[in-house]
Design an enzyme around this catalytic site. Structure first.
Site, PDB file in Angstrom:
ATOM      1  N   GLU A 148      52.678  17.939  25.880  1.00  0.00           N
ATOM      2  CA  GLU A 148      53.295  16.666  25.459  1.00  0.00           C
ATOM      3  C   GLU A 148      54.087  16.834  24.164  1.00  0.00           C
ATOM      4  O   GLU A 148      53.747  17.694  23.361  1.00  0.00           O
ATOM      5  CB  GLU A 148      52.212  15.616  25.135  1.00  0.00           C
TER       6      GLU A 148
ATOM      7  N   LYS B 276      54.860  16.129  20.369  1.00  0.00           N
ATOM      8  CA  LYS B 276      54.049  15.648  19.243  1.00  0.00           C
ATOM      9  C   LYS B 276      54.937  14.704  18.435  1.00  0.00           C
ATOM     10  O   LYS B 276      55.904  15.139  17.804  1.00  0.00           O
ATOM     11  CB  LYS B 276      53.551  16.809  18.391  1.00  0.00           C
TER      12      LYS B 276
ATOM     13  N   GLU C  87      50.468   6.801  19.345  1.00  0.00           N
ATOM     14  CA  GLU C  87      51.277   6.926  18.146  1.00  0.00           C
ATOM     15  C   GLU C  87      52.174   5.703  17.967  1.00  0.00           C
ATOM     16  O   GLU C  87      52.809   5.243  18.909  1.00  0.00           O
ATOM     17  CB  GLU C  87      52.151   8.194  18.300  1.00  0.00           C
TER      18      GLU C  87
ATOM     19  N   LYS D 229      46.958  20.340  25.621  1.00  0.00           N
ATOM     20  CA  LYS D 229      45.572  19.863  25.720  1.00  0.00           C
ATOM     21  C   LYS D 229      44.975  20.318  27.046  1.00  0.00           C
ATOM     22  O   LYS D 229      45.666  20.259  28.079  1.00  0.00           O
ATOM     23  CB  LYS D 229      45.521  18.330  25.742  1.00  0.00           C
TER      24      LYS D 229
ATOM     25  N   CYS E  20      45.226  28.616 -16.847  1.00  0.00           N
ATOM     26  CA  CYS E  20      44.997  28.270 -18.249  1.00  0.00           C
ATOM     27  C   CYS E  20      43.493  28.434 -18.470  1.00  0.00           C
ATOM     28  O   CYS E  20      42.683  27.878 -17.726  1.00  0.00           O
ATOM     29  CB  CYS E  20      45.429  26.828 -18.489  1.00  0.00           C
TER      30      CYS E  20
HETATM   31  S1  IVH Z   1      46.332  14.194  20.670  1.00  0.00           S
HETATM   32  C1  IVH Z   1      42.233  15.086  18.064  1.00  0.00           C
HETATM   33  N1  IVH Z   1      48.824  13.972  21.311  1.00  0.00           N
HETATM   34  O1  IVH Z   1      49.152  14.147  15.765  1.00  0.00           O
HETATM   35  C2  IVH Z   1      43.484  14.363  18.014  1.00  0.00           C
HETATM   36  N2  IVH Z   1      48.235  13.618  19.043  1.00  0.00           N
HETATM   37  O2  IVH Z   1      46.976  15.918  13.971  1.00  0.00           O
HETATM   38  C3  IVH Z   1      44.151  14.392  19.337  1.00  0.00           C
HETATM   39  N3  IVH Z   1      50.113  13.025  17.597  1.00  0.00           N
HETATM   40  O3  IVH Z   1      46.660  12.198  14.419  1.00  0.00           O
HETATM   41  C4  IVH Z   1      45.463  13.843  19.228  1.00  0.00           C
HETATM   42  N4  IVH Z   1      51.654  13.088  19.130  1.00  0.00           N
HETATM   43  O4  IVH Z   1      48.422  10.908  15.648  1.00  0.00           O
HETATM   44  C5  IVH Z   1      47.931  13.912  20.312  1.00  0.00           C
HETATM   45  N5  IVH Z   1      50.995  13.776  22.039  1.00  0.00           N
HETATM   46  C6  IVH Z   1      50.123  13.715  21.062  1.00  0.00           C
HETATM   47  C7  IVH Z   1      50.492  13.397  19.737  1.00  0.00           C
HETATM   48  C8  IVH Z   1      49.512  13.365  18.749  1.00  0.00           C
HETATM   49  C9  IVH Z   1      51.407  12.869  17.847  1.00  0.00           C
HETATM   50  C10 IVH Z   1      49.479  12.890  16.259  1.00  0.00           C
HETATM   51  C11 IVH Z   1      48.199  12.100  16.277  1.00  0.00           C
HETATM   52  C12 IVH Z   1      47.211  12.903  15.473  1.00  0.00           C
HETATM   53  C13 IVH Z   1      48.026  14.030  14.966  1.00  0.00           C
HETATM   54  C14 IVH Z   1      47.244  15.303  15.109  1.00  0.00           C
END
Ligand code: IVH
Length: 678
Positions: A125, A127, A185, A298, A433
């Site tokens: 996916e 990010k 998100e 994932k 320091c």
């Molecule tokens: S899965 C355990 N999928 O990235 C967290 N996160 O550091 C599993 N994010 O805080 C998150 N796009 O807000 C996942 N396709 C996506 C994502 C995504 C953005 C953000 C999410 C999370 C951070 C991960």
């Protein structure tokens, strides 16, 4: 008669004045409390209050129905209410290149003990660079929405979330689970970010779409949020009464419920196809409406996800592969030194301002003096700099040397802040320091760390205010913070302070007094003692008194699993210093330090000593151990009279024999799996 008439005229005027004051005070209260955008200074606001109160005192019979004094406390607080997440909201571990992704796949396979013939499906996916949100639907109705916060506790932003067009208040289809948390998100499209910034005045402009999304969501007036075109895309499940088999199945349901999810997702089952996905997305990245900072892989099976579990704050079942950082060229105007809380002196390049991906950059770190020398970076040079996500921009290399080059910047012999000698410790690259007693930069750093979000979290007391109070001598050590009221009169006359902001500060300080033991230990800023290790220490001692008594006993410290000698010595040295010990003792009286609560566990392995031996065939050794730790067991490598269980795989050696001799319970791998899941 005349007198009576005079009085009448007078009273009419007073009432008029009271009315206009009430409406002004109401307006400015709203601007301050709800919109976060005061138009007048606290001082001017206080003047209005005083004027109103003087009139009310003189003419009590004229006090209005809507007198501002009848509203006191009626305005919503500046802060959002908190929500404790039913399941923690964690973050992703990062991969920076293809090898990291390969390692991730190998790790997953190894942990699950899956051989190479069997395929694992990965959901790939984009990010999205936004902020994560948890939507809790009960009986198909959106009951609450919370931000990630610190992962355990978030802010209740339900009212604002309900203004977002893409988020339904009710799931349309009937076949929804009784309860489900949908995570995803919140973001702003790149165009909407630019449009919004154009409308805002210079002071209020946001530096990037993510900050703009966060700022727009965290408005106290939901009408403001409503006007911002925030978007939502779902990417995960929290707690749910429906037990899904795969993420793909969950995403199918989302479509039925009209919850927006990403249409750029793809299932891949090989390293090559996963990398192809990354390359394709990188190519179309600029054509996508929103900011992406990488992609996420994932494990699609939720059953496997549950088995894989977590390492610290990151799931073992996912990884983010980041796009490479954005770069730009600029010149170094000056090289300065920054002194941190541990005394580390970092060279910083002051740059001619440059725009990288919508963010204005004027400083970049040069890391350390070896780096300056190695890259031969000098004042006046044109350099390439890079910015990736939230990290501090860095100078990569010199692209054009200045004609009459300046001398290379050498490590200072004396601290630029306190003038104390600098030292370079063995095996360390940093210059520090050495004045740990009276260096202002270190003291300020410690104070800023103490009040910061991850520690006491005192709102209204940030870097700026700490600097201001430190210079005036009001706050010299941690304890002084709790006696700031002594200086109220002087503070009220200072630039940027008024009755309201001061009262808010006092409230935040009071609130911060209740603090968990692990946070308290971390807040002390003991060198090498980060958040995770502070938790380990708190878990071991449970109470502040035990921490104070035992942290001066080196042997006791050496018994804590997971602490190495460097940290142990650091804790010991810290507590040996009289002034530090006194501070901890004082704070233990001022604060309400909440005992560390051990999770209650009712399984037969909690607090038991477990030894694994022989080759396991169903689980990997790592998964078996992870299961044991999850259940609260302690793992040892040798069998002693203290061992409670020995779990034997194929070809067990002398350990199984010894266990038999000592009469210790022996479990096969099968028995172990059955007992851990019962
Ligand atoms: S899965 C355990 N999928 O990235 C967290 N996160 O550091 C599993 N994010 O805080 C998150 N796009 O807000 C996942 N396709 C996506 C994502 C995504 C953005 C953000 C999410 C999370 C951070 C991960």
């Amino acid at each position: 008669m005349m007198r009576k008439n005079n009085k009448l005229i007078n009273e009419e005027e007073i009432t008029k004045q009271l009315r206009s004051l009430a409406s002004l005070i109401h307006k400015h209260n709203k601007l301050y409390h709800q919109k976060d955008k005061p138009e007048i200074s606290d001082k001017d606001f206080d003047k209005l209050i005083k004027e109103n109160n003087d009139l009310e005192r003189k003419f009590p019979h004229l006090i209005l129905e809507n007198s501002p004094n009848k509203f006191v406390g009626g305005y919503p607080s500046k802060k959002f209410k908190k929500i404790i997440h039913k399941l923690p909201m964690l973050s992703l571990a990062n991969a920076f290149n293809k090898n990291d992704v390969e390692d991730f796949i190998v790790r997953v396979r190894k942990f699950l003990n899956i051989d190479n013939n069997e395929k694992i499906e990965f959901m790939c996916e984009p990010k999205i660079d936004g902020l994560s949100i948890n939507l809790d639907y009960q009986d198909g109705v959106l009951k609450s929405a919370s931000t990630r916060g610190d992962g355990k506790i978030g802010e209740n932003v339900t009212k604002n979330i309900k203004t977002i067009v893409g988020i339904p208040s009710r799931l349309v289809e009937k076949n929804h689970p009784k309860q489900i948390e949908i995570r995803g998100e919140i973001f702003l499209n790149k165009k909407d970010f630019i449009r919004l910034n154009k409308k805002l005045n210079e002071k209020n402009k946001f530096s990037n779409p993510r900050n703009a999304a966060a700022g727009s969501l965290r408005q106290l007036d939901s009408n403001v949020t409503k006007q911002r075109p925030l978007k939502f895309l779902a990417h995960g499940i929290g707690e749910s009464t429906k037990k899904y088999i795969t993420i793909s199945e969950f995403y199918e349901d989302l479509k039925k419920w009209k919850i927006p999810s990403n249409n750029l997702i793809k299932i891949c089952d090989s390293f090559n196809s996963m990398i192809d996905y990354f390359e394709n997305l990188k190519k179309i990245r600029n054509t996508i409406q929103y900011d992406m900072d990488g992609i996420v892989y994932k494990v699609d099976s939720l059953k496997l996800q549950r088995r894989l579990g977590f390492i610290g704050k990151n799931p073992r079942w996912a990884i983010a592969l980041k796009f490479s950082a954005e770069k730009a060229f600029t010149t170094i105007k000056k090289i300065d030194f920054q002194v941190g809380r541990t005394g580390a002196i970092t060279p910083v390049a002051r740059l001619s301002e440059v725009n990288i991906g919508g963010v204005i950059i004027s400083n970049a770190t040069l890391h350390n003096f070896d780096e300056i020398k190695k890259k031969d970076i000098r004042e006046g040079d044109t350099v390439e700099i890079q910015r990736a996500g939230d990290v501090i921009p860095q100078v990569l290399k010199v692209v054009k040397k200045e004609k009459n080059r300046k001398k290379i910047t050498k490590p200072p012999l004396f601290c630029p802040v306190c003038g104390g000698k600098t030292i370079k410790e063995k095996d360390e690259t940093v210059i520090r320091c050495a004045n740990t007693v009276s260096c202002d930069a270190q003291k300020l750093g410690e104070l800023i760390h103490f009040v910061s979000k991850k520690n006491l979290n005192i709102e209204g007391l940030g870097e700026k205010q700490i600097n201001q109070f430190y210079k005036l001598g009001f706050i010299k050590n941690f304890e002084d913070i709790f006696y700031i009221n002594r200086y109220k009169k002087i503070i009220l006359d200072l630039e940027g302070w008024g009755e309201l902001s001061f009262q808010n500060l006092i409230k935040s300080i009071e609130k911060s007094k209740s603090i968990a033991l692990d946070k308290f230990i971390f807040s002390l800023g003991i060198r090498y003692l980060g958040e995770t290790l502070s938790s380990l220490v708190a878990k071991e001692f449970l109470t502040i008194d035990a921490f104070i008594n035992s942290s001066m006993d080196k042997e006791r410290l050496f018994n804590i699993d997971g602490l190495g000698p460097i940290v142990i010595n650091s804790i010991y040295d810290y507590m040996q210093k009289k002034e530090n010990l006194q501070t901890v003792l004082n704070l233990s009286k001022i604060l309400n330090i909440v005992n560390f609560k051990k999770p209650k566990s009712h399984n037969i392995f909690s607090n038991k000593n477990v030894v694994f031996t022989g080759t396991l065939s169903i689980l990997s050794r790592e998964e078996a151990k992870y299961l044991a730790v999850q259940l609260g067991a302690k793992i040892s490598s040798s069998v002693t009279s203290k061992t409670d269980y020995v779990i034997v795989g194929k070809n067990p050696g002398s350990k199984a024999k010894k266990a038999k001799e000592l009469g210790i319970s022996i479990l096969s791998e099968d028995d172990w799996i059955k007992k851990t899941s019962s």
